[in-house]
Write an enzyme that holds these catalytic residues in place. Sequence first.
Site, mmCIF file in Angstrom:
data_model
loop_
_atom_site.group_PDB
_atom_site.id
_atom_site.type_symbol
_atom_site.label_atom_id
_atom_site.label_comp_id
_atom_site.label_asym_id
_atom_site.label_seq_id
_atom_site.Cartn_x
_atom_site.Cartn_y
_atom_site.Cartn_z
ATOM 1 N N GLU A 1 0.824 -1.229 0.000
ATOM 2 C CA GLU A 1 0.000 0.000 0.000
ATOM 3 C C GLU A 1 0.849 1.266 0.000
ATOM 4 O OE1 GLU A 1 -2.821 0.397 -0.872
ATOM 5 O OE2 GLU A 1 -3.259 -1.737 -0.818
HETATM 6 C C1 LIG Z 1 2.693 -9.540 0.179
HETATM 7 C C2 LIG Z 1 2.449 -8.440 -0.793
HETATM 8 C C3 LIG Z 1 1.154 -8.137 -1.179
HETATM 9 C C4 LIG Z 1 0.903 -7.129 -2.110
HETATM 10 N N1 LIG Z 1 -0.376 -6.888 -2.541
HETATM 11 C C5 LIG Z 1 -0.589 -6.066 -3.601
HETATM 12 C C6 LIG Z 1 -1.883 -5.959 -4.213
HETATM 13 O O1 LIG Z 1 -2.856 -6.557 -3.760
HETATM 14 N N2 LIG Z 1 -2.007 -5.180 -5.311
HETATM 15 C C7 LIG Z 1 -0.961 -4.485 -5.848
HETATM 16 O O2 LIG Z 1 -1.146 -3.817 -6.854
HETATM 17 N N3 LIG Z 1 0.283 -4.567 -5.290
HETATM 18 C C8 LIG Z 1 0.484 -5.333 -4.182
HETATM 19 N N4 LIG Z 1 1.745 -5.443 -3.630
HETATM 20 C C9 LIG Z 1 2.834 -4.641 -4.177
HETATM 21 C C10 LIG Z 1 3.244 -3.535 -3.223
HETATM 22 O O3 LIG Z 1 2.265 -2.540 -3.150
HETATM 23 C C11 LIG Z 1 4.604 -3.016 -3.698
HETATM 24 O O4 LIG Z 1 5.538 -4.027 -3.376
HETATM 25 C C12 LIG Z 1 4.980 -1.721 -3.041
HETATM 26 O O5 LIG Z 1 4.162 -0.674 -3.486
HETATM 27 C C13 LIG Z 1 6.442 -1.313 -3.309
HETATM 28 O O6 LIG Z 1 6.792 -1.469 -4.634
HETATM 29 P P1 LIG Z 1 8.107 -2.321 -5.019
HETATM 30 O O7 LIG Z 1 8.018 -3.602 -4.284
HETATM 31 O O8 LIG Z 1 8.210 -2.380 -6.493
HETATM 32 O O9 LIG Z 1 9.280 -1.518 -4.410
HETATM 33 P P2 LIG Z 1 10.106 -0.297 -5.112
HETATM 34 O O10 LIG Z 1 9.144 0.646 -5.723
HETATM 35 O O11 LIG Z 1 11.105 -0.947 -6.009
HETATM 36 O O12 LIG Z 1 10.798 0.345 -3.891
HETATM 37 C C14 LIG Z 1 12.040 -0.110 -3.312
HETATM 38 C C15 LIG Z 1 12.482 0.867 -2.237
HETATM 39 O O13 LIG Z 1 12.739 2.139 -2.813
HETATM 40 C C16 LIG Z 1 11.945 3.130 -2.198
HETATM 41 N N5 LIG Z 1 11.512 4.080 -3.229
HETATM 42 C C17 LIG Z 1 11.117 3.824 -4.490
HETATM 43 N N6 LIG Z 1 10.818 4.956 -5.136
HETATM 44 C C18 LIG Z 1 11.018 5.969 -4.266
HETATM 45 C C19 LIG Z 1 10.886 7.385 -4.325
HETATM 46 N N7 LIG Z 1 10.489 8.021 -5.419
HETATM 47 N N8 LIG Z 1 11.176 8.095 -3.216
HETATM 48 C C20 LIG Z 1 11.579 7.493 -2.092
HETATM 49 N N9 LIG Z 1 11.717 6.169 -1.979
HETATM 50 C C21 LIG Z 1 11.457 5.408 -3.048
HETATM 51 C C22 LIG Z 1 10.761 2.407 -1.572
HETATM 52 O O14 LIG Z 1 10.255 3.126 -0.470
HETATM 53 C C23 LIG Z 1 11.407 1.102 -1.154
HETATM 54 O O15 LIG Z 1 12.048 1.265 0.074
HETATM 55 C C24 LIG Z 1 1.995 -6.400 -2.655
HETATM 56 C C25 LIG Z 1 3.307 -6.686 -2.238
HETATM 57 C C26 LIG Z 1 3.543 -7.697 -1.353
HETATM 58 C C27 LIG Z 1 4.966 -8.021 -0.995
#
Ligand SMILES: Cc1cc2nc3c(=O)[nH]c(=O)nc-3n(C[C@H](O)[C@H](O)[C@H](O)COP(=O)(O)OP(=O)(O)OC[C@H]3O[C@@H](n4cnc5c(N)ncnc54)[C@H](O)[C@@H]3O)c2cc1C
Length: 594
Positions: A437
């Site tokens: 989220e």
């Molecule tokens: C168990 C689980 C359930 C989930 N359920 C859903 C779901 O139902 N529907 C759905 O659509 N998604 C879902 N997700 C996805 C989840 O919302 C994303 O994993 C999350 O939004 C982070 O994206 P990412 O994993 O690609 O991390 P990234 O975007 O790659 O981020 C990696 C790190 O970089 C930081 N970061 C990235 N960009 C910036 C920025 N501009 N400024 C500062 N910091 C930054 C982040 O804070 C994080 O610490 C789920 C994930 C998991 C693990």
Amino acid sequence: VFRAPIKDQLFVLDDLLGAASLAKLPRYADYSPEMSESVLAAAGRLASEVLDPLNESGSREGSRLTSQGVCTPKGFPAAYRRFASEGWTGLSISKEIGGRGAPLVLGTAVEEIGCGANVAFTLCPLLARGAIEAIFIAGSRDLRDRFLPRMVSGEWPGTMNLTEAQAGSDLAAIRTRAVPDGDHFRLFGQKIFITYGDHDMAENIVHLVLARIDGAPAGVKGISMFIVPKRQVRGDGSLGELNDLRCASIEEKLGIHASPTCVMAFGDKDGAIGFLVGEPNRGLEYMFIMMNAARLGVGVQGVGLGERAFQIAVDWARTHVQMAAASGLDSAPVPLIEHPEVRRMLLSMKSSVESIRALTLYAAMQLDRAHGLVDQREATVALSRAELLIPIVKAWSTDQGYNVASTGVDVQGYSGHLGQSDGVQVLCDVRITAIYEGTNGIQANDLVGRKLARDGGAAMSALLDEIEVELRVTDTDDPALRHTKAAVLDAIGTLRNTTQLMLRQWAASVPAALAVAVPYLKLCGSALCGWLSARGAMRAAARLAAGDPDSDFYRAKLQSARFYADHVLPQVRDWAQICNEGAMSVVDAEAELI
Ligand SMILES: Cc1cc2nc3c(=O)[nH]c(=O)nc-3n(C[C@H](O)[C@H](O)[C@H](O)COP(=O)(O)OP(=O)(O)OC[C@H]3O[C@@H](n4cnc5c(N)ncnc54)[C@H](O)[C@@H]3O)c2cc1C
């Protein structure tokens, strides 16, 4: 065995927030403290009879992908049927669309019980609630009529499909395509990490999917939102063919094993049939309706799991006897809770959970006021306050939930570290709440870059003004309570000054402001929780002064607030100092040297 913290929740609803005042709003005219009491008691029964008994087995068994689709752990489908048939899915959904119309503040308290009892199960209805709200606000009459009644009844839970391999935090990078085909669209693409993307708990699933209509502008301005049902819905409402979508695999995770996290393939064949919600290219804006509901819900997970961790730890510390008391007066071994350090850990857990519960419910009640107040100006103030608080609730409550769970493992010593212990399950289950989220880092960016910057800090100032007035007008003779109030006033003053600093920093250098956005969010969380903890203490003192027979319960509230003021509020000064002085050591740092 998880015990629903009903008495603590009622204290927050009735004493701390005065939720009874909601009955003055026409929308919640039938709300009363008695209603909360009976609804929470029923939720507590569901938790202890159904959800909690499936928590450990669900985690051990996990969800599995089979040739028939995803199978949830034993007992989950039956538990979901009971959950839906008792009307929980529609509890805080508007009566206009078949819900029970209870205020969200009550729905949030119920959700906390669900999360404490079985967070992996509760995720399914928690997300569905947001999907219902998004379709209700943004969908056409036809889509609302076709989907909402069965979603509100729980027969067709909803999901949220945003994330793609190249598009996590950066939703501008979404590539899933939507091709127009008569009155609908055909979707092609792959989504990852979709919670409850497939399962056997209901006969249909309503996916809300973000995709780009062919020819749409690049970036976030070209994203649209679609309803894509697992099964087609015929004109008469009956279920038709399976749609062209499937769960391709499910993820192995650190926690919430019972909740299937699916890779979803849309359009392997002719394209998954989807219906545009609202206008084209406004999908992200609509999805934010769902995300805001879900962000509050994830904050609640931090509270529920923190409560579970606290119960495990306090039971352990009362029943495990070891070593003589530190006073040295007697050589007989005493329960762990008698040792000052263990007592400190338990107080930190208890005061933390109580304060994030109060903050979360306070934010939910602002949303109720925003939806229910007839005076538009007052409703707008309540809405901006809720929007300001949501990133704080999401990030601070989940960070606290994790800290509490981690401290709980310490309280149990090596036994807390064993793989199959309940405390370890809580620690693993709560870890994801800081990530999904919108990660907690993204919440801090939202707080500073959107919620503060968009109104020049007006919503925050209005809140801080009210808090200062409240703390100044209430007087007390109790020295400990006076001290607590003084510490909170000091923290609120620090928050006010630091907010001004953050606004100046944002105007002068966006990178510098964002470099300290997380410490600023922590400052907000700790100071605001301090205020609510002091308010709780003042209401408890009033009960004691009135001779309430339940004096231990209220004395415990005073004890928690005093601990919070002494052990947590001093950290506010540290966060403020980091905001004041810490930005440039991040901005100036050379990435290759890290
Ligand atoms: C168990 C689980 C359930 C989930 N359920 C859903 C779901 O139902 N529907 C759905 O659509 N998604 C879902 N997700 C996805 C989840 O919302 C994303 O994993 C999350 O939004 C982070 O994206 P990412 O994993 O690609 O991390 P990234 O975007 O790659 O981020 C990696 C790190 O970089 C930081 N970061 C990235 N960009 C910036 C920025 N501009 N400024 C500062 N910091 C930054 C982040 O804070 C994080 O610490 C789920 C994930 C998991 C693990």
